[in-house]
Design a protein around this motif. Structure first.
Motif, PDB file in Angstrom:
ATOM      1  N   ILE A  35      36.019   2.956 -49.683  1.00  0.00           N
ATOM      2  CA  ILE A  35      35.476   1.936 -48.778  1.00  0.00           C
ATOM      3  C   ILE A  35      36.307   0.667 -48.856  1.00  0.00           C
ATOM      4  O   ILE A  35      36.626   0.032 -47.832  1.00  0.00           O
ATOM      5  N   TRP A  83      39.591   0.674 -46.867  1.00  0.00           N
ATOM      6  CA  TRP A  83      39.399   0.387 -45.441  1.00  0.00           C
ATOM      7  C   TRP A  83      39.090  -1.091 -45.220  1.00  0.00           C
ATOM      8  O   TRP A  83      39.612  -1.701 -44.275  1.00  0.00           O
ATOM      9  N   VAL A  84      38.243  -1.665 -46.097  1.00  0.00           N
ATOM     10  CA  VAL A  84      37.907  -3.080 -45.953  1.00  0.00           C
ATOM     11  C   VAL A  84      39.146  -3.944 -46.150  1.00  0.00           C
ATOM     12  O   VAL A  84      39.385  -4.910 -45.406  1.00  0.00           O
ATOM     13  N   TYR A 125      41.223  -3.933 -43.110  1.00  0.00           N
ATOM     14  CA  TYR A 125      40.599  -4.763 -42.067  1.00  0.00           C
ATOM     15  C   TYR A 125      40.817  -6.249 -42.355  1.00  0.00           C
ATOM     16  O   TYR A 125      41.152  -7.029 -41.452  1.00  0.00           O
ATOM     17  N   SER A 149      34.991  -1.742 -37.553  1.00  0.00           N
ATOM     18  CA  SER A 149      36.025  -0.862 -38.117  1.00  0.00           C
ATOM     19  C   SER A 149      35.690   0.577 -37.758  1.00  0.00           C
ATOM     20  O   SER A 149      34.825   1.187 -38.383  1.00  0.00           O
ATOM     21  N   LEU A 161      36.542   2.969 -40.823  1.00  0.00           N
ATOM     22  CA  LEU A 161      35.561   3.000 -41.905  1.00  0.00           C
ATOM     23  C   LEU A 161      34.330   3.792 -41.480  1.00  0.00           C
ATOM     24  O   LEU A 161      33.806   4.613 -42.253  1.00  0.00           O
ATOM     25  N   TRP A 213      35.217   7.511 -41.364  1.00  0.00           N
ATOM     26  CA  TRP A 213      35.434   8.067 -42.703  1.00  0.00           C
ATOM     27  C   TRP A 213      34.111   8.223 -43.454  1.00  0.00           C
ATOM     28  O   TRP A 213      33.869   9.253 -44.099  1.00  0.00           O
ATOM     29  N   SER A 246      30.963  -0.187 -54.343  1.00  0.00           N
ATOM     30  CA  SER A 246      32.215  -0.715 -53.808  1.00  0.00           C
ATOM     31  C   SER A 246      32.415  -2.170 -54.226  1.00  0.00           C
ATOM     32  O   SER A 246      31.461  -2.894 -54.539  1.00  0.00           O
TER      33      SER A 246
END
Length: 808
Positions: free
Chosen positions: A322, A325-326, A329, A593, A596, A599, A621
């Protein structure tokens, strides 16, 4: 129902439009129509009822009364017809409903003439050949005058004047209306936003105005269901000036007080604040309305198929996918990572999110002493293993979503079914989500409440018949899809068509449904289909039970990526304060996103549809463990240009707040208020909580004030803003006041030192000791030997602190 005041404007507006003003005498006679028309309705119907008592003896002693009533009623029915024609002609009323009322009224007048003819015959020398046709025409006239009267009442008061007070109609507006996101339209309008704005405006008009101003009924020459008529205005002229809401007559009238002569709508509920602001904003933006319906769609449509994007390259310190992806972004949007929260904040956060409770001072102390580098993940996993606490807390979320409650209208009438035992057990046992959905759609006796539990409403109208409600609820909850608009007509806010909604609703029906457009039957019968043909076919000839089984199997297949994006988005919002897609019921909207979201959904499927595993993935996370962010308004959180930068700070739910007060101070709910007690089913050694958890009690004014919905409709998001009702309940509410009084008396018997009392309260409520300033204020307030009233005041001061009420 934007009804203009005819009496105030009739003369001047006709002159302004270039027409000759109507002769006053004809207007006067026309307005006598409502007065005269009550005679035939009452007298003819009573005469017909009395005639029933003369079947054995025609020359009964009540015969003279029948003759008088029938004669006066027939004469007044004949007079009412031309007066009604004068009224419609001179007052500018038209439409399909008026036409129907007019022709039935003319038919009634003709039947009345025939009735008078036979009355004159039987008055002299009645014979069998005269009595039978007299009775036939009298009864037929009574039926026609009643039907004409009904349509006349519909013209005057709205088509649902009789039915809107019935219990089944109580929440019709609540069912239909969806939240309006005004913030999305305040910036420059993109073509997509413009279409959504128009759609929302038209929905407000449909819900509030079409009863009196559409094709079926046109009051004051004003019709609002098509652009040409809307912009032309009514008998008083134009009602809007594009770009200038301040000078637009419609804005003035919708903002008048109820019962004002000019207020619109003149009947029923007034528009709420959001609806008024929406129409004003639409006019300020130039009142856009596309010409014609034949145009290429500009609505965003999310792909149905699943997608599993490749993870970004690994980065040190970002072990949870996670966070990769964050991080991608944040870099793309030139945003920085927030600092990680301290142990106290993290522990409080996961306790509230997993179990709905505040950690005890002992728990916090043990957590701080834990030296393991991965202690946060270990404690998170341990909390998730507390299956009863987890189920009790998450029961609140699913009760809202699935309309499950413990009491209410439907349970009294046996038209609604409680699914609490099935739901609690499913959560406690962490039932895989695909199986969970299967049992909702193809239900057992214990899980049938979601599908069958809407039947207590009955058929409110064609767009809210029970099968359509089932389709709407399944679409909303399972698929993040809004079918409410497309259940009455082709949607104003998406590409979904009326026939597609009916085809989906057919799956929940015992027989094939006839399509009704805007409550008017079309004579066409719907197919039986899932909304996406890629998911497979449904056998239209199968029984309802078999159709539901087929639906359950086809919806939960991994190919339905939409279903799994919907659930991971809902869980993300519960933990992070805002969905990746908002609103969570409109999954065609742009996610902040896409990668995200896709996924998470694919990972959820690959890991066996495990909801606890999904929660663990998010709550372990780095982004979940980072500092939360406060916003000045909820509109900023919901805005289309929202940029994600961490968890949104949020208030405790009604249940979390109640449980916190019950655990720290004194139980808010006595044991007898528990409507479902899962702990009775446990082994003897299981320890029942020392207080009644709020999720297990029936709704009450206290919980309602703090935001718990009535659960007669699907509720997937609770109101985020504080309200005056909440403030009043928290400061003057009897339930909370009583609990704090009893708690103060109890604390008084256990502690007497003001320092001990203050420290104990701060540790239990805020998970910290008071600072010097707080301690000084508390000591000054409590005095050397505090009584119960002073302790209660300290309770009030602490539980009203934002620090107590917020999930930071």
């Amino acid at each position: 129902m934007l009804l203009f005041d005819i009496s105030a404007f009739a003369q001047t507006e006709v002159v302004e439009s270039g027409q000759e003003p109507a002769f006053w005498l004809w207007q006067f006679f026309g307005r006598l129509h409502p007065l005269i028309v009550h005679f035939p309705i009452a007298l003819i119907v009573v005469a017909a009822l009395m005639e029933l008592f003369t079947f054995r003896e025609f020359n009964s002693k009540i015969r003279p009364g029948i003759m008088i009533l029938a004669s006066i009623g027939a004469i007044s029915a004949i007079l009412a017809a031309p007066m009604g024609w004068l009224l419609a002609t001179n007052e500018g009323t038209s439409g399909d409903l008026l036409d129907l009322h007019k022709w039935i009224g003319i038919g009634t007048a003709i039947l009345s003439l025939i009735t008078l003819f036979f009355l004159s015959k039987i008055r002299r020398r009645p014979t069998s050949s005269q009595i039978k046709p007299f009775r036939a025409t009298l009864f037929l006239t009574a039926i026609c005058v009643s039907v004409a009267g009904h349509f006349g009442g519909s013209l005057t008061h709205g088509e649902d004047f009789l039915t809107e007070v019935l219990p089944s109609k109580a929440n019709e507006f609540e069912i239909e209306k969806t939240p309006i996101n005004l913030a999305a339209y305040k910036a420059e309008l993109t073509p997509e936003k413009e279409m959504k704005l128009i759609g929302e405006v038209r929905m407000v008009l449909a819900h509030n105005c079409y009863k009196c101003h559409s094709g079926s009924k046109i009051e004051a020459e004003l019709r609002l269901d098509e652009k040409e008529f809307f912009f032309a205005g009514g008998e008083s002229g134009q009602i809007l000036i594009p770009g200038n809401p301040g000078e637009s007559e419609i804005i003035r009238r919708i903002n008048l007080r109820k019962n004002h002569d000019d207020v619109m709508p003149s009947k029923g509920k007034l528009l709420n604040k959001q609806e008024k602001e929406l129409i004003a904003l639409w006019i300020a933006k130039g009142a856009p309305w596309p010409d014609g319906a034949a145009q290429q769609s500009i609505y965003r449509v999310a792909k149905l198929a699943p997608r599993n994007p490749a993870l970004p390259a690994y980065k040190a310190g970002l072990d949870n996918p996670i966070d990769l992806w964050v991080d991608s972004y944040l870099q793309e949007n030139k945003l920085e990572w927030k600092e990680l929260v301290d142990d106290k904040t993290y522990l409080r956060r996961i306790y509230l999110d997993i179990t709905g409770l505040i950690p005890s001072p002992k728990d916090l102390e043990e957590f701080r002493r834990d030296s393991r580098p991965d202690k946060r993940s270990i404690w998170l996993q341990d909390l998730l293993s507390k299956s009863d606490d987890y189920a009790t807390h998450w029961l609140t979320f699913w009760n809202d979503v699935l309309r499950n409650d413990y009491t209410g209208t439907g349970y009294i009438t046996k038209g609604r079914y409680n699914i609490t035992d099935w739901l609690y057990t499913s959560l406690r046992d962490n039932k895989p989500y695909d199986q969970f959905v299967k049992e909702l759609l193809n239900p057992t006796d214990k899980s049938k409440g979601f599908i069958e539990g809407i039947r207590w409403r009955g058929t409110v109208n064609a767009s809210q018949r029970t099968e359509m409600q089932a389709a709407q609820n399944v679409g909303q909850v399972i698929l993040g899809l809004n079918l409410k608009c497309a259940s009455c007509h082709d949607s104003f806010i998406s590409d979904w068509k009326l026939e597609e909604s009916y085809a989906f609703a057919n799956i929940f029906a015992d027989s094939t449904l006839e399509v009704s457009r805007c409550e008017v039957p079309t004579g066409k019968f719907a197919k039986t289909e899932i909304l996406w043909e890629e998911l497979g076919d449904i056998d239209s000839a199968a029984t309802k039970a078999e159709k539901l089984r087929q639906l359950a199997d086809k919806l939960v297949q991994p190919a339905n990526g939409r279903m799994y994006r919907t659930i991971v988005n809902r869980v993300w919002k519960q933990l992070m304060g805002r969905g990746i897609v908002e609103p969570v019921d409109e999954m065609d909207n742009e996610p902040w996103s896409q990668d995200l979201l896709d996924w998470l959904a694919s990972d959820f499927v690959e890991n066996g549809y495990d909801l606890k595993d999904l929660i663990y993935q998010i709550a372990s996370s780095k982004i979940y463990q980072s500092q939360s962010i406060g916003y000045e308004s909820y509109d900023a959180v919901m805005a289309d240009d929202y940029k994600f930068n961490g968890m949104v700070r949020r208030r405790m739910t009604a249940e979390q707040f109640s449980d916190a007060v019950s655990e720290i101070v004194y139980p808010l709910f006595p044991e007898e208020e528990i409507k479902y007690n899962p702990f009775e089913l446990q082994k003897p050694e299981h320890i029942t909580p020392s207080f009644a958890r709020a999720s297990l009690v029936a709704n009450n004014p206290f919980l309602t004030a703090l935001g718990r919905p009535n659960r007669e409709i699907v509720s997937t998001s609770r109101e985020a803003q504080g309200s005056l009702l909440q403030a009043l309940e928290l400061t003057n509410g009897e339930r909370l006041n009583t609990a704090l009084q009893k708690g103060a008396a109890k604390w008084k018997t256990q502690l007497s030192d003001p320092v001990q009392i203050t420290e104990e309260l701060y540790l239990k409520a805020l998970n910290r000791k008071p600072n010097e300033k707080e301690m000084a204020i508390a000591k000054a307030s409590l005095g050397q030997n505090p009584d119960a009233a002073k302790i209660q005041d300290l309770f009030w001061a602490v539980i009203l602190l934002p620090e107590f009420q917020m999930v930071n």
